[in-house]
Design an enzyme around this catalytic site. Structure first.
Site, PDB file in Angstrom:
ATOM      1  N   ASP A  71      36.377  26.403  69.072  1.00 29.39           N
ATOM      2  CA  ASP A  71      34.806  26.527  68.529  1.00 29.39           C
ATOM      3  C   ASP A  71      35.129  26.722  66.606  1.00 29.39           C
ATOM      4  OD1 ASP A  71      34.988  28.981  68.151  1.00 29.39           O
ATOM      5  OD2 ASP A  71      33.906  28.837  69.368  1.00 29.39           O
ATOM      6  N   SER A  72      33.852  26.854  65.845  1.00 26.73           N
ATOM      7  CA  SER A  72      33.792  27.389  64.805  1.00 26.73           C
ATOM      8  C   SER A  72      34.639  28.292  64.856  1.00 26.73           C
ATOM      9  CB  SER A  72      33.108  26.430  64.177  1.00 26.73           C
ATOM     10  OG  SER A  72      32.302  25.479  64.183  1.00 26.73           O
ATOM     11  N   HIS A 124      30.736  21.472  58.991  1.00 24.38           N
ATOM     12  CA  HIS A 124      30.258  21.744  58.586  1.00 24.38           C
ATOM     13  C   HIS A 124      28.838  22.138  57.645  1.00 24.38           C
ATOM     14  CE1 HIS A 124      32.408  24.314  61.089  1.00 24.38           C
ATOM     15  NE2 HIS A 124      32.150  25.099  61.712  1.00 24.38           N
TER      16      HIS A 124
END
Length: 192
Positions: free
Chosen positions: A107-108, A63
């Protein structure tokens, strides 16, 4: 009304998909008479029928720190568990790679995310059998935070570092704004 840049990007990538697939194999005079659409479908069929099995292992999600607060980054999952399978082939003429794939990973937010799609990469020699490449993927994805797993289309750029047509380290860039997107997703590919 201002043109939507996302729609322009999607149209450009779809056009690039057809052009790359159509030019993937050297066209004979008979194939030239068939036209670009027939060459594209022939290349896609060849990838499906002549491609070799591949395994995809998600490795890391970065990120970008300028797009997220430290608190957000600390709460995100950076090591996505998952697995993917596919069929891919390197063209004999230019060494470009074409492939179909299906992948599921966290996912995140540590929720399942699914993708199925087509990808294309072109390569340049670096040293010996080590090659660097760029390309793109066109896919259908599903995420929990996008309308509760409603499928959506996507197009992302890919970079790759491949060794001997056997393994590669790949990354896709997910564009975005402040607090969304702006992610590099890394995975490894093993070809059988």
């Amino acid at each position: 009304m201002q043109p939507n840049p996302t729609r322009r990007l999607i149209a450009a990538c779809c056009t690039a998909l057809c052009i790359n697939a159509a030019s993937a194999d050297t066209a004979t005079p008979e194939q030239e008479a068939e036209g670009w659409f027939d060459r594209a479908t022939t290349s896609l069929k060849r990838t499906w029928t002549e491609g070799t099995p591949e395994l995809y292992v998600p490795l890391y999600t970065w990120h970008m720190p300028w797009a997220y607060t430290q608190e957000q980054i600390n709460n995100y999952n950076n090591f996505p568990l998952g697995l993917g399978v596919g069929r891919g082939r390197f063209t004999e003429e230019d060494g470009d790679w074409h492939g179909f794939y299906a992948m599921g990973f966290q996912d995140s937010h540590s929720k399942p995310e699914y993708q199925i799609g087509y990808a294309y990469k072109t390569f340049w020699p670096v040293a010996g059998e080590l090659k660097a490449g760029i390309g793109y993927t066109v896919f259908i994805g599903a995420r929990s935070d996008y309308h509760d797993y409603m499928p959506f289309p996507g197009i992302l750029p890919i970079i790759s570092l491949a060794y001997a047509k056997a393994v590669s380290l790949d990354a896709a860039y997910v564009p975005g704004g402040k607090g969304n997107g702006n992610v590099l997703f890394f995975w490894s590919t093993v070809r059988f």
